[in-house]
Write a protein that holds these residues in place. Structure first.
Motif, PDB file in Angstrom:
ATOM      1  N   THR A 171       0.827  -1.215   0.000  1.00  0.00           N
ATOM      2  CA  THR A 171       0.000   0.000   0.000  1.00  0.00           C
ATOM      3  C   THR A 171       0.855   1.256   0.000  1.00  0.00           C
ATOM      4  O   THR A 171       0.434   2.300  -0.488  1.00  0.00           O
ATOM      5  CB  THR A 171      -0.921   0.033   1.227  1.00  0.00           C
ATOM      6  N   LEU A 172       2.059   1.177   0.565  1.00  0.00           N
ATOM      7  CA  LEU A 172       2.981   2.308   0.587  1.00  0.00           C
ATOM      8  C   LEU A 172       3.914   2.181  -0.610  1.00  0.00           C
ATOM      9  O   LEU A 172       4.692   1.224  -0.708  1.00  0.00           O
ATOM     10  CB  LEU A 172       3.781   2.336   1.885  1.00  0.00           C
ATOM     11  N   LEU A 173       3.819   3.137  -1.510  1.00  0.00           N
ATOM     12  CA  LEU A 173       4.510   3.073  -2.786  1.00  0.00           C
ATOM     13  C   LEU A 173       5.601   4.132  -2.838  1.00  0.00           C
ATOM     14  O   LEU A 173       5.563   5.118  -2.091  1.00  0.00           O
ATOM     15  CB  LEU A 173       3.497   3.284  -3.920  1.00  0.00           C
ATOM     16  N   HIS A 174       6.567   3.951  -3.736  1.00  0.00           N
ATOM     17  CA  HIS A 174       7.687   4.878  -3.858  1.00  0.00           C
ATOM     18  C   HIS A 174       7.911   5.225  -5.321  1.00  0.00           C
ATOM     19  O   HIS A 174       7.901   4.345  -6.192  1.00  0.00           O
ATOM     20  CB  HIS A 174       8.969   4.256  -3.281  1.00  0.00           C
ATOM     21  N   HIS A 175       8.130   6.504  -5.564  1.00  0.00           N
ATOM     22  CA  HIS A 175       8.472   6.952  -6.918  1.00  0.00           C
ATOM     23  C   HIS A 175       9.205   8.280  -6.829  1.00  0.00           C
ATOM     24  O   HIS A 175       8.747   9.207  -6.149  1.00  0.00           O
ATOM     25  CB  HIS A 175       7.214   7.113  -7.780  1.00  0.00           C
ATOM     26  N   ALA A 176      10.341   8.352  -7.513  1.00  0.00           N
ATOM     27  CA  ALA A 176      11.113   9.605  -7.617  1.00  0.00           C
ATOM     28  C   ALA A 176      11.405  10.225  -6.254  1.00  0.00           C
ATOM     29  O   ALA A 176      11.396  11.445  -6.105  1.00  0.00           O
ATOM     30  CB  ALA A 176      10.366  10.598  -8.509  1.00  0.00           C
ATOM     31  N   GLY A 177      11.636   9.377  -5.259  1.00  0.00           N
ATOM     32  CA  GLY A 177      11.959   9.884  -3.937  1.00  0.00           C
ATOM     33  C   GLY A 177      10.767  10.161  -3.055  1.00  0.00           C
ATOM     34  O   GLY A 177      10.936  10.447  -1.865  1.00  0.00           O
ATOM     35  N   PHE A 178       9.564  10.102  -3.592  1.00  0.00           N
ATOM     36  CA  PHE A 178       8.348  10.359  -2.813  1.00  0.00           C
ATOM     37  C   PHE A 178       7.730   9.048  -2.352  1.00  0.00           C
ATOM     38  O   PHE A 178       7.806   8.023  -3.039  1.00  0.00           O
ATOM     39  CB  PHE A 178       7.316  11.118  -3.655  1.00  0.00           C
ATOM     40  N   ARG A 179       7.092   9.098  -1.200  1.00  0.00           N
ATOM     41  CA  ARG A 179       6.242   8.005  -0.729  1.00  0.00           C
ATOM     42  C   ARG A 179       4.797   8.409  -0.981  1.00  0.00           C
ATOM     43  O   ARG A 179       4.410   9.550  -0.699  1.00  0.00           O
ATOM     44  CB  ARG A 179       6.473   7.751   0.760  1.00  0.00           C
ATOM     45  N   TYR A 180       4.012   7.468  -1.507  1.00  0.00           N
ATOM     46  CA  TYR A 180       2.644   7.824  -1.858  1.00  0.00           C
ATOM     47  C   TYR A 180       1.739   6.608  -1.736  1.00  0.00           C
ATOM     48  O   TYR A 180       2.200   5.469  -1.586  1.00  0.00           O
ATOM     49  CB  TYR A 180       2.574   8.421  -3.270  1.00  0.00           C
ATOM     50  N   ALA A 181       0.446   6.863  -1.780  1.00  0.00           N
ATOM     51  CA  ALA A 181      -0.555   5.809  -1.758  1.00  0.00           C
ATOM     52  C   ALA A 181      -1.694   6.224  -2.673  1.00  0.00           C
ATOM     53  O   ALA A 181      -1.947   7.417  -2.871  1.00  0.00           O
ATOM     54  CB  ALA A 181      -1.071   5.569  -0.344  1.00  0.00           C
ATOM     55  N   LEU A 182      -2.372   5.235  -3.224  1.00  0.00           N
ATOM     56  CA  LEU A 182      -3.547   5.484  -4.054  1.00  0.00           C
ATOM     57  C   LEU A 182      -4.780   4.947  -3.338  1.00  0.00           C
ATOM     58  O   LEU A 182      -4.738   3.878  -2.720  1.00  0.00           O
ATOM     59  CB  LEU A 182      -3.419   4.805  -5.416  1.00  0.00           C
ATOM     60  N   THR A 183      -5.867   5.694  -3.406  1.00  0.00           N
ATOM     61  CA  THR A 183      -7.143   5.257  -2.848  1.00  0.00           C
ATOM     62  C   THR A 183      -8.231   5.458  -3.897  1.00  0.00           C
ATOM     63  O   THR A 183      -8.069   6.262  -4.825  1.00  0.00           O
ATOM     64  CB  THR A 183      -7.526   6.050  -1.585  1.00  0.00           C
ATOM     65  N   PRO A 184      -9.347   4.765  -3.763  1.00  0.00           N
ATOM     66  CA  PRO A 184     -10.464   5.038  -4.653  1.00  0.00           C
ATOM     67  C   PRO A 184     -11.001   6.448  -4.406  1.00  0.00           C
ATOM     68  O   PRO A 184     -10.892   6.980  -3.305  1.00  0.00           O
ATOM     69  CB  PRO A 184     -11.516   3.994  -4.251  1.00  0.00           C
ATOM     70  N   ARG A 185     -11.557   7.040  -5.437  1.00  0.00           N
ATOM     71  CA  ARG A 185     -12.224   8.331  -5.225  1.00  0.00           C
ATOM     72  C   ARG A 185     -13.620   8.066  -4.673  1.00  0.00           C
ATOM     73  O   ARG A 185     -14.365   7.249  -5.206  1.00  0.00           O
ATOM     74  CB  ARG A 185     -12.339   9.104  -6.542  1.00  0.00           C
ATOM     75  N   ARG A 186     -13.958   8.761  -3.612  1.00  0.00           N
ATOM     76  CA  ARG A 186     -15.281   8.668  -3.011  1.00  0.00           C
ATOM     77  C   ARG A 186     -15.818  10.077  -2.850  1.00  0.00           C
ATOM     78  O   ARG A 186     -15.236  10.890  -2.131  1.00  0.00           O
ATOM     79  CB  ARG A 186     -15.224   7.974  -1.644  1.00  0.00           C
ATOM     80  N   GLY A 187     -16.903  10.359  -3.526  1.00  0.00           N
ATOM     81  CA  GLY A 187     -17.487  11.692  -3.453  1.00  0.00           C
ATOM     82  C   GLY A 187     -18.392  11.846  -2.248  1.00  0.00           C
ATOM     83  O   GLY A 187     -18.576  10.930  -1.450  1.00  0.00           O
ATOM     84  N   GLY A 188     -18.967  13.006  -2.123  1.00  0.00           N
ATOM     85  CA  GLY A 188     -19.893  13.273  -1.029  1.00  0.00           C
ATOM     86  C   GLY A 188     -19.865  14.726  -0.621  1.00  0.00           C
ATOM     87  O   GLY A 188     -19.122  15.531  -1.175  1.00  0.00           O
ATOM     88  N   ARG A 189     -20.707  15.045   0.327  1.00  0.00           N
ATOM     89  CA  ARG A 189     -20.817  16.415   0.835  1.00  0.00           C
ATOM     90  C   ARG A 189     -20.617  16.387   2.343  1.00  0.00           C
ATOM     91  O   ARG A 189     -20.647  15.320   2.964  1.00  0.00           O
ATOM     92  CB  ARG A 189     -22.193  16.985   0.487  1.00  0.00           C
ATOM     93  N   ALA A 190     -20.423  17.547   2.902  1.00  0.00           N
ATOM     94  CA  ALA A 190     -20.250  17.628   4.350  1.00  0.00           C
ATOM     95  C   ALA A 190     -21.549  17.242   5.055  1.00  0.00           C
ATOM     96  O   ALA A 190     -22.641  17.533   4.551  1.00  0.00           O
ATOM     97  CB  ALA A 190     -19.833  19.032   4.752  1.00  0.00           C
TER      98      ALA A 190
END
Length: 345
Positions: A124-143
């Motif tokens: 789940t913890l990914l690395h690219h070009a020196g950065f650590r990142y993660a991808l998640t699904p987009r989930r919409g909604g309102r406050a």
């Protein structure tokens, strides 16, 4: 002073800036610096990072409202968009990020509506070009509507379920709700910052130390309370409401602390807290002694918010997003606010 409990609506985006040296992580001819940690994170880098996961971006990029990290919505060919979160360099250890991810996955596995990171090659913890990142699904909604007793009760039930999972084991690598993290460190950041006018140093230090002592007195008066894994930053901006109900996002500030921490930011008043607790108690017992912690938690959050701005001022996004912090009158008002917090405690 602006409301320190709500996210500002201005979109942050990525701001390019020259490299200023300082502490850095070398990577292929570039560096990630403390002064400008995201100066190499351009749209091409974001697309390359997503492509490295085996996805096919369609070129649509939207920079989302985030300052501590950088967060992008990335369109994917013949699929739903994903959210790419690039963690601020130097802030967390890998172990702390992986605990965040594991907690999100544990909650999702219990059918709690928490947006959890996607898994690629078992990671789940990914690395690219020196950065650590993660991808998640987009989930919409309102406050959520904080005036709706029905919605608040619903949230109370879900937060109780989060806490039931949170009691199973403690965090080993993430922080705690304590004075050292939320008062002492931010206060030192402010005093070391050029933002605070020299003429206000003594007044700020005296006011902050008074609040710190008042918080310590309140914590001692309440006595020991149970500490568990929390969402940690459960404000309306991190709850997205849909026609099917709410879901939670952003465990960036997940840490150990009292249950009431995940409730008080959703309660505008006593009636709101009552509605939250009515839902909460349907799923889990609540220690009502914790309600006496709310003024202390509010004071700690306000001090931390100001210290966070001071500590991050070198990031080019912060002067753009928080220009008021460069004005002496804002600091004068903050000191006044601290006196009021001290009196409230």
């Amino acid at each position: 002073m602006g409301n320190p409990y709500r996210r500002r609506s201005r979109r942050a985006g990525v701001h390019l800036a020259p490299h200023h040296g300082g502490d850095s992580l070398a990577r292929g001819g570039a560096a990630l610096s403390l002064e400008a940690p995201y100066h190499t994170l351009d749209p091409d880098c974001v697309l390359e990072a997503v492509t490295a996961c085996g996805l096919w971006p369609d070129g649509r990029l939207l920079a989302l409202n985030s300052y501590e990290n950088r967060v992008w919505q990335v369109g994917i060919e013949d699929a739903a968009p994903v959210i790419a979160k690039f963690y601020r360099p130097h802030r967390w250890s890998d172990a702390a990020i992986l605990e965040e991810h594991a907690f999100a996955q544990e909650l999702a596995a219990d059918d709690i509506p928490m947006v959890a990171p996607l898994v690629f090659g078992g990671r789940t913890l990914l690395h690219h070009a020196g950065f650590r990142y993660a991808l998640t699904p987009r989930r919409g909604g309102r406050a959520p509507s904080l005036e709706s007793a029905e919605q608040l009760e619903w949230l109370g039930r879900l937060i109780a379920r989060i806490h039931a999972v949170g009691t199973r084991q403690p965090f080993q690598h993430r922080g705690r709700i304590d004075r050292a993290t939320l008062i002492e460190q931010p206060m030192h950041a402010v005093l070391a910052s050029s933002l605070l006018p020299a003429s206000l140093h003594a007044a700020y230090r005296a006011a902050a130390e008074r609040v710190d002592q008042a918080v310590a007195t309140r914590l001692e008066a309440v006595g020991p309370v149970r500490s568990l894994r929390l969402h940690g930053d459960c404000h309306p901006g991190n709850v997205l409401w849909t026609d099917h109900g709410p879901h939670f996002v952003d465990l960036d500030d997940a840490r150990m602390g009292p249950a009431v921490q995940d409730l008080w930011m959703l309660a505008n008043d006593d009636h709101g807290m009552q509605a939250l607790l009515e839902g909460y108690q349907q799923m889990r017992e609540f220690d009502f002694a914790e309600l006496a912690l709310v003024p202390a938690l509010r004071a700690m959050r306000q001090l931390h918010y100001v210290g966070w701005i001071a500590a991050r001022w070198h990031d080019p996004a912060f002067p753009i997003a928080f220009p008021f912090a460069a004005e002496p009158r804002w600091w004068e008002q903050h000191i006044t606010d601290l006196h009021e917090l001290d009196e409230a405690l």
